[in-house]
Design an enzyme around this catalytic site. Structure first.
Site, PDB file in Angstrom:
ATOM      1  N   GLN A 221      39.115 -32.391   0.037  1.00  0.00           N
ATOM      2  CA  GLN A 221      39.632 -31.607   1.164  1.00  0.00           C
ATOM      3  C   GLN A 221      41.117 -31.858   1.380  1.00  0.00           C
ATOM      4  O   GLN A 221      41.860 -30.944   1.731  1.00  0.00           O
ATOM      5  CB  GLN A 221      38.856 -31.940   2.437  1.00  0.00           C
TER       6      GLN A 221
ATOM      7  N   HIS B 274      43.727 -29.500  -0.152  1.00  0.00           N
ATOM      8  CA  HIS B 274      43.904 -28.119   0.303  1.00  0.00           C
ATOM      9  C   HIS B 274      45.304 -27.891   0.851  1.00  0.00           C
ATOM     10  O   HIS B 274      46.001 -26.970   0.432  1.00  0.00           O
ATOM     11  CB  HIS B 274      42.873 -27.777   1.381  1.00  0.00           C
TER      12      HIS B 274
ATOM     13  N   GLU C  35      34.228 -29.389   9.976  1.00  0.00           N
ATOM     14  CA  GLU C  35      33.925 -28.208   9.158  1.00  0.00           C
ATOM     15  C   GLU C  35      32.864 -28.556   8.109  1.00  0.00           C
ATOM     16  O   GLU C  35      31.860 -27.860   7.968  1.00  0.00           O
ATOM     17  CB  GLU C  35      35.208 -27.730   8.497  1.00  0.00           C
ATOM     18  N   HIS C  36      33.110 -29.602   7.352  1.00  0.00           N
ATOM     19  CA  HIS C  36      32.153 -30.111   6.367  1.00  0.00           C
ATOM     20  C   HIS C  36      31.733 -31.519   6.781  1.00  0.00           C
ATOM     21  O   HIS C  36      32.589 -32.331   7.141  1.00  0.00           O
ATOM     22  CB  HIS C  36      32.770 -30.201   4.967  1.00  0.00           C
TER      23      HIS C  36
ATOM     24  N   ASP D 162      31.118 -25.280  -1.721  1.00  0.00           N
ATOM     25  CA  ASP D 162      32.273 -24.418  -1.911  1.00  0.00           C
ATOM     26  C   ASP D 162      32.038 -23.382  -2.998  1.00  0.00           C
ATOM     27  O   ASP D 162      32.506 -22.246  -2.905  1.00  0.00           O
ATOM     28  CB  ASP D 162      33.496 -25.262  -2.298  1.00  0.00           C
TER      29      ASP D 162
ATOM     30  N   HIS E 274      25.343   3.844  42.218  1.00  0.00           N
ATOM     31  CA  HIS E 274      24.212   3.456  41.379  1.00  0.00           C
ATOM     32  C   HIS E 274      22.893   3.827  42.066  1.00  0.00           C
ATOM     33  O   HIS E 274      21.973   4.386  41.444  1.00  0.00           O
ATOM     34  CB  HIS E 274      24.236   1.948  41.111  1.00  0.00           C
TER      35      HIS E 274
END
Length: 434
Positions: free
Chosen positions: A257, A260, A325-326, A359, A418
């Site tokens: 990660q 990235h 996230e993971h 992934d 109404h």
């Protein structure tokens, strides 16, 4: 990697503070993006060509990628990559088909019908990053759930290559996933084009897919005019590990990660001080082997964290606060502990279930909530490409039976109109009896 100590509450507070700081650093582009969106809204294709020249260094003569170019990509792609894409496609389809949702109708009482229709969106855009890396896997992850949902038209937005030659895998993945048109426009300007429409690029109902901070900010600013999947922040991984974990595996997964981008986050929580020491040493050793060492090292030094927990419960308590996230669980009998996870985008169980499996190959989606948003949001799925439409049918008798309740609430809310709408039907019924 920096070590954090203290109580669960103190560490969680520090991690949240760091998370907010990361987001501020990554998203300080609001005014720039706003100006880009407005220019594209007013000038259309002309501004897209100008921005592509300014930001990408490419002069475009047409925005759509020709079908001949896509067909030629099949001649250039490596056979092993094509086979991997085809295998991943089947796994993604076989997983996501379980998310296909049916409508319903029920008949709770005489003369009453209620129901819900599940309708696909008509047109969506998927954004596929260019930048420092090309991601054909993202094409499959975004487009295939849309196809399963029944979306009528899928367009793809991706930055043009500086040398004029597209990454073959990107175009092949688009064809395999059923993308209808590919446009060689990236960045915030492409998000504007999809949100507002131009002469060449049609307006869409929803924009999905990860991108850099300019893309994420643009998606945030056009939300409400079009739908979006999420506002994605920098990638992140959390690893829960005990003394049985392999430090080589743990270090590799943290770096998977970190490579990235410089804002990516990698956190290890463990009950073993020996493992913590071994992982720290192994991270340094493996960093020197990575082609993207500079990016990964910047990420690890700024955002890499090692936390020593007092117990298994404390490890899970901390990760639930982070809502990564993971989340990898590298402990003995990992599946047994899945129930302890309350907040995570995607969970990877056991020492051999490395995050890259998700992934690229398992079929679970890799477009995931980041920056703690897994506390309230979900991975991309078929459900992101549909809308739900309610319908109701009341007979005259059913309306008359419900009238006292409807009028009581309408008058209580001071919405006499109404109530009148119901009373007019009561009057019609009374008049019909005379």
């Amino acid at each position: 990697m920096k070590r954090l100590t203290g109580s669960v509450q103190q560490i969680a507070q520090e991690l949240r503070r760091e998370q907010l700081l990361r987001l501020e650093q990554a998203n300080d582009v609001e005014k720039q993006v706003q100006a880009i969106l407005e220019k594209v809204r007013q000038e259309g294709d002309e501004s897209l060509i100008a921005y592509t020249n300014e930001f990408d260094g490419v002069t475009l003569t047409q925005l759509q990628v020709a079908e001949e170019t896509i067909a030629e990509a099949f001649d250039r792609i490596e056979p092993a990559v094509l086979q991997a894409l085809e295998a991943a496609k089947q796994n993604i389809l076989s997983y996501h088909v379980h998310q296909v949702e049916e409508g319903f109708a029920d008949f709770p009482s005489e003369g009453v019908i209620r129901g819900q229709r599940v309708l696909p969106l008509e047109r969506v855009a998927i954004y596929v990053p260019g930048g420092t890396a090309a991601y054909p896997s993202s094409v499959l992850m975004n487009a295939l759930p849309a196809k399963l949902a029944g979306v009528e038209e899928i367009i793809m937005l991706t930055p043009p290559p500086k040398n004029g030659v597209f990454n073959a895998a990107i175009l092949v993945a688009a064809k395999l996933a059923g993308v209808d048109c590919v446009y060689q426009v990236g960045g915030a300007q492409s998000i504007a084009a999809a949100a507002y429409g131009t002469k060449s690029i049609p307006r869409v109902d929803k924009i999905v897919g990860p991108g850099n901070q300019y893309v994420a900010t643009a998606k945030k600013q056009v939300f409400g005019q079009v739908g979006i999947d999420m506002i994605a922040g920098p990638s992140e991984v959390g690893v829960i590990a005990d003394a049985t974990a392999n430090p080589v595996f743990v270090a590799a997964d943290l770096l998977s990660q970190a490579e990235h981008d410089r804002h990516a986050r990698a956190i290890l929580v463990t009950t073993s001080s020996e493992l913590a020491d071994a992982v720290e040493e192994e991270v340094e050793r493996q960093l020197r082997e990575l082609p993207r060492e500079a990016i990964a090292r910047a990420s690890i030094e700024a955002n890499g964290r090692i936390i020593l927990a007092a117990s298994f419960d404390e490890m899970f308590d901390l990760m639930n606060e982070v809502a990564p996230e993971h989340l990898e669980i590298e402990v003995a009998d990992a599946l047994h502990y899945l129930g302890k996870v309350k907040h995570a985008g995607s969970v990877f169980l056991g020492r051999y279930t490395s995050e890259p499996i998700g992934d690229y190959f398992s079929g679970t989606n890799h477009v995931l909530p980041t920056s703690g948003t897994a506390r309230f949001s979900s991975p991309l799925g078929v459900y992101d490409f549909v809308k739900r439409m309610q319908y109701t049918s009341y007979s005259q008798a059913a309306t008359l039976a419900a009238a006292p309740h409807i009028k009581a609430l309408a008058y209580k809310e001071a919405l006499q109109g109404h109530a009148k709408a119901i009373e007019k039907r009561e009057e019609e019924y009374e008049n019909s009896k005379n």
